[in-house]
Design a protein around this motif. Structure first.
Motif, short mmCIF file in Angstrom:
data_model
loop_
_atom_site.label_atom_id
_atom_site.label_comp_id
_atom_site.label_asym_id
_atom_site.label_seq_id
_atom_site.Cartn_x
_atom_site.Cartn_y
_atom_site.Cartn_z
N SER A 12 0.83 -1.19 0.00
CA SER A 12 0.00 0.00 0.00
C SER A 12 0.87 1.24 0.00
N ALA A 13 0.21 2.39 -0.18
CA ALA A 13 0.96 3.64 -0.31
C ALA A 13 1.71 4.02 0.94
N THR A 14 1.44 3.38 2.04
CA THR A 14 2.10 3.76 3.28
C THR A 14 3.22 2.82 3.67
N SER A 15 3.68 2.03 2.73
CA SER A 15 4.72 1.05 3.05
C SER A 15 6.00 1.72 3.49
N ALA A 21 13.64 2.04 1.23
CA ALA A 21 14.55 1.57 0.19
C ALA A 21 14.79 2.66 -0.83
N LEU A 22 13.75 3.45 -1.12
CA LEU A 22 13.92 4.56 -2.06
C LEU A 22 15.00 5.51 -1.57
N ALA A 23 15.01 5.78 -0.29
CA ALA A 23 15.94 6.76 0.24
C ALA A 23 17.34 6.22 0.40
N SER A 24 17.48 4.91 0.46
CA SER A 24 18.79 4.37 0.80
C SER A 24 19.48 3.65 -0.33
N THR A 25 18.86 3.52 -1.49
CA THR A 25 19.49 2.78 -2.58
C THR A 25 19.59 3.59 -3.85
N ASP A 67 11.60 4.33 -6.68
CA ASP A 67 10.85 3.25 -6.06
C ASP A 67 9.37 3.36 -6.40
N SER A 68 8.67 2.24 -6.23
CA SER A 68 7.24 2.19 -6.52
C SER A 68 6.45 3.20 -5.71
N GLN A 69 6.94 3.53 -4.51
CA GLN A 69 6.18 4.43 -3.66
C GLN A 69 6.13 5.85 -4.21
N GLU A 70 7.08 6.20 -5.07
CA GLU A 70 7.01 7.53 -5.68
C GLU A 70 5.78 7.64 -6.57
N PHE A 71 5.39 6.55 -7.22
CA PHE A 71 4.17 6.56 -8.03
C PHE A 71 2.94 6.67 -7.15
N LEU A 144 2.03 -1.80 -11.07
CA LEU A 144 2.82 -2.99 -10.81
C LEU A 144 4.32 -2.71 -10.75
N ILE A 145 4.70 -1.45 -10.93
CA ILE A 145 6.12 -1.12 -10.95
C ILE A 145 6.73 -1.29 -9.56
#
Length: 950
Positions: A12-15, A21-25, A67-71, A144-145
């Protein structure tokens, strides 16, 4: 391992996990489950930009990760919405591209062009949408990204042709269980509604030997007309004196009629247009039906409000992917996708322009007796027929609408497995096909229009506003139906694994070797009327049909030299090479190769660098494209807008030699509109483009500050033999002919000889041919920056372990150089920090960044993002525009999300939080008075989404 319901909820959007992972990779590619072979040794992954599996995620080439969460957090349904905000990207065709448009979304990495950016899905080529062999981002399911990897610099040695600017790889996730999602968006003005619904379900089968994911999506976006926004509801013109004035088209709904007889001549025997005749320059207009007056500067048509600002779209996506272990260590896999995408473009009613033979007796019923007498005075042959230059906006026919309906499918079947405990194989065959049905309404038949004036068809009354009745409209209207068909076939096989250990490194020497066969074919089948040039309204075009194939061998080597010794924590070399044999005689056999180095003196710091030679074979459109009409913005140096410093005797003589009457040089009558019609098309003798890419950077990931990573990477990409229209386009060909080369026998001047009418105008009856050529060179240079940090702050308002995550991605462009003609390096244009109609087009800011700060507290998430586009200046130093500089542009967004239950999450967001308006300028610098692909044209925009997992 099968994902539990608890883990599924994290999609979900709050993962927290995914966003951290977005911030660290940011420096590295992430492990994508769909691209990692089940036969690979445990813990090894495949990094985008290489085919060799490895234990770590480091790469010699810089890899930026989204990361997917940006979408999810940005409310993006279409991939373009996120990708165009990346600092490495200059927006290509988008949902705000109406003219030109085409209903697609393209990716333009480094501003080098969409055709020079390779788009992959799960590390494999994807389907393209037309004869230009470019991927439409609308065909990729954003929900699905899992991540998007952006690799700077050429990657042809690994992936083949097209990767001159770099490669962008979309990784799709495996789904376990059922996911249902829906999203609704609406602007602050209550328009531009967007609805998206999607589903995905998947899981293991056959006692865990297989896994499958099936998905579907429906998306609908309503249109917004330019009339709905204050900045675009009227056409603005730059007066070239520092001001902006009301503008529009000289082709008005009440008509403009001018005799083609010269008004002055050096030859006293030439028949001149009679003094005082209403049809002589500047010509007659019929503001009142049937009664003429002289045209003046106020006779302009405001075409702005009836154009789309945001184009409507309706899309269906269906697909799935699966793998099955047929025997221990051997797996077959498949991918299937289908998309149906409907997008329309809409323009103002057709402007009919050109010289037509007017039968006086036929039209006399529609005009006054004095005008009949004026026409008779022009009848020098006494046959009752006079030629008139006519401009008439046929608003009675209605707006021009172009509906594209693309149906595309892609099927892939492959196998992978173990040869030995250290060596694996992977082979697959892919077939993709796209069929586009294009229906154009609002067109006018030139032959029927002519027949209505010369007495051979239904007489038409074009002498005033709203004078065409339904019978006349039916007589001249024509619907055009066109078809595009494009196919791509890929058969490839590779062996990869480890060879031996040097004895000084913890990792083995890795390799990959393989072969690939590709065949591309495309066909454009225009409507008969369109190909014959009889259609007025949309651009005429000839058929395009062509195909070619290539046979390739490739190899990679990764050599870890030293590790875990004093002063050398890790040192390794990489190399890659590919030989391609094209069926195109002008291309033949070509090489692409690369070499890189990574050096980490301590675990905290890694230095990296790479060189790549990449190639791009010309695509079907560039090679075999039928000649078609286009209307680019351009300035005729023989017209009134030629700079005073350029009004020399040499230029004057060139104008006369190319067909401008001596008395009309630099007069207002030479260029009536900001666009000039040209003829564009393919060239089967084109050769390949080549690029050289250099990158060097440093990765800082301190062990004393877990969760922090920072990277700085310098890049430089040069492209030689760049394929472009002659001289880089019609505008620049005009400049090269009249202001630079100044030789009537040059290929640039010869393009305009014979293209002017009797009045000296480039009016489109015999448009200049500006065909494709390996004409120029491109160069981009800059620095990428990334900073990411994720850390726990202890007890929050709700949860016991609240956290903050920060991500910054920025770019500084040092150079963006365009040389239209390689033989004239002194005529190089710098587009870094520039925009404009001369050569640079969309703004290319020196500074561009995107950043996001997210607070996660138990089931709640709050996130703020900031997108920055730096200031730019106009690229035309010879002309003083009212807007010479566009200041820095900043947008902010706010997202709030909550895991309502373990299996249900809600997200609410506001983009353009402060309702920032786009910069405005004259329409002769950019359509809709701004750059809608770069600056936000919607204003404050809201979205709400929900996602359920089972």
């Amino acid at each position: 391992m099968k994902t539990t319901l608890k883990k599924a909820a994290l999609y979900s959007a709050t993962s927290l996990t995914a966003f951290a992972a977005l911030a660290s990779t940011g420096a590295y590619a992430q492990d994508g489950s769909d691209s990692a072979s089940s036969a690979e040794p445990s813990g090894e992954i495949v990094v985008t930009g290489s085919r060799i599996a490895r234990r770590n995620v480091e790469s010699a080439a810089p890899v930026a990760v989204v990361d997917s969460q940006e979408f999810a957090l940005s409310g993006a349904v279409n991939v373009e919405s996120v990708i165009n905000n990346l600092p490495q990207v200059i927006p290509g065709t988008t949902s705000f591209s109406n003219n030109p448009g085409g209903g697609v979304a393209t990716l333009n990495l480094r501003g080098l062009g969409a055709e020079r950016t390779m788009v992959l899905v799960n590390g494999r080529r994807y389907m393209f949408y037309d004869t230009n062999q470019v991927v439409d981002l609308n065909t990729i399911p954003s929900f699905l990204i899992e991540s998007v990897d952006v690799v700077t610099g050429g990657a042809s040695a690994v992936y083949g042709s097209d990767a001159l600017a770099g490669v962008v790889n979309f990784r799709l996730k495996n789904v376990d269980g059922i996911e249902l999602g829906a999203q609704y968006g609406l602007t602050g003005q209550g328009d531009g509604q967007r609805l998206d619904t999607n589903f995905a379900f998947g899981g293991e089968f056959a006692e865990g030997r297989g896994h499958a994911t099936v998905y579907g999506e429906y998306y609908k976006r309503k249109s917004i007309f330019a009339s709905a926004r204050k900045f675009s509801q009227d056409v603005y013109w730059d007066d070239y004196e520092g001001g902006i004035i009301p503008g529009g088209s000289s082709t008005v709904p009440y008509g403009r009629f001018t005799s083609t007889l010269p008004t002055e001549s050096d030859d006293p025997t030439t028949t001149l247009c009679p003094t005082g005749n209403v049809f002589c320059s500047p010509g007659a207009v019929y503001r009142t039906p049937g009664t003429s007056t002289q045209r003046d500067g106020s006779d302009l048509y405001n075409y702005g409000p009836v154009n789309y600002l945001m184009v409507p779209q309706e899309r269906y996506l269906l697909g799935g992917y699966a793998d099955f272990e047929v025997s221990p260590g051997h797996t077959v896999y498949t991918e299937i996708s289908y998309v149906n995408n409907r997008v329309a473009n809409e323009l103002a009613a057709t402007p009919v322009t050109g010289t037509f033979n007017v039968d006086i007796a036929t039209v006399s019923q529609f005009i006054s007796a004095s005008d009949v007498a004026a026409l008779n005075a022009l009848d020098t042959d006494g046959n009752g027929v006079v030629p008139l230059s006519i401009q008439r906006r046929v608003t009675e026919v209605g707006a021009r609408n172009s509906l594209d309906e693309r149906s595309a499918f892609r099927v892939l079947l492959g196998a992978r497995g173990e040869i030995t405990s250290n060596i694996n194989y992977d082979a697959y065959y892919m077939f993709a096909r796209t069929r586009n049905s294009n229906i154009q309404t609002g067109n006018v038949s030139r032959s029927a229009f002519q027949a209505g004036l010369d007495g051979t068809g239904t007489p038409i009354n074009i002498f005033g506003p709203d004078t065409l009745d339904q019978e006349m409209v039916d007589a001249i209207s024509i619907t055009a139906q066109n078809t595009d068909i494009s196919t791509l076939q890929v058969a490839t096989g590779a062996i990869s694994g480890s060879l031996f250990n040097t004895g000084m490194s913890r990792d083995d020497v890795g390799f990959a070797i393989g072969a690939e066969y590709r065949r591309v074919s495309s066909e454009f089948i225009p409507d008969t009327a369109l190909s014959s040039g009889d259609v007025i309204g949309f651009n005429a075009g000839d058929p395009t049909k062509g195909a070619y194939d290539t046979k390739e061998l490739f190899a990679e080597l990764r050599v870890p030299l030293v590790s875990d010794t004093p002063g050398v924590y890790r040192l390794e070399l990489t190399g890659a090479g590919r030989y391609s044999d094209y069926s195109l005689e002008a291309v033949g056999g070509v090489w692409a190769y690369a070499g890189g180095i990574e050096y980490a003196p301590i675990p905290d710091i890694t230095l990296r660098g790479q060189y790549q030679r990449a190639v791009r074979a010309p695509n079907v459109s560039e090679l075999f494209g039928g000649q078609s009409q286009g209307f680019p913005g351009a300035t005729d140096p023989c017209g009134a807008n030629q700079a005073a410093s350029g009004q020399t005797d040499v230029v004057r003589q060139l104008c006369i030699a190319s067909g401008v009457p001596a008395g009309s040089v630099w007069s207002d009558s030479i260029q009536l509109n900001t666009q000039i019609q040209g003829l564009f098309g393919g060239n089967p003798d084109l050769q390949e483009e080549t690029s050289d890419s250099w990158t060097a950077g440093v990765v800082f990931q301190p062990t004393f500050l877990p969760g922090f990573v920072a990277t700085v990477d310098w890049y430089k990409v040069t492209v030689d033999g760049a394929i472009d229209t002659l001289g880089g386009g019609l505008a620049n060909s005009l400049n090269l002919c009249y202001n630079v080369i100044q030789d009537i026998n040059s290929q640039y001047c010869q393009a305009f000889v014979g293209s002017r009418n009797a009045l000296g105008q480039l009016d489109g009856e015999n448009p200049p041919a500006i065909l494709n050529a390996n004409t120029g060179a491109l160069e981009v240079e800059g620095i990428d920056f990334e900073v990411g940090y994720s850390y726990g702050i202890g007890k929050g308002l709700i949860g016991e372990n609240a956290k903050l995550a920060f991500k910054f991605m920025g770019n500084y462009t040092i150079h963006n150089l365009y040389t239209p003609v390689a033989e004239l390096p002194e005529e190089t244009y710098e587009c870094a920090g520039k925009f404009g109609v001369l050569v640079c087009g969309n703004p290319t800011p020196k500074w561009k960044w995107t950043t996001r700060l997210t607070y996660i507290d138990g089931p709640l998430t709050a996130s703020v993002n900031w997108n920055h586009v730096g200031a730019v200046r106009d690229d035309d130093p010879s002309t003083e525009y009212a807007v010479e500089r566009i200041g820095a542009y900043d947008l902010f967004g706010l997202t709030l999300a909550a895991d309502v239950t373990e299996n249900f999450g809600l997200t609410f967001g506001v983009n353009n939080l402060f309702n920032k308006q786009p910069p405005t300028m004259g329409d002769n610098q950019q359509q809709t008075n701004t750059y809608p692909g770069v600056y936000d044209v919607l204003g404050r925009d809201f979205f709400i989404s929900g996602r359920m997992t089972f």
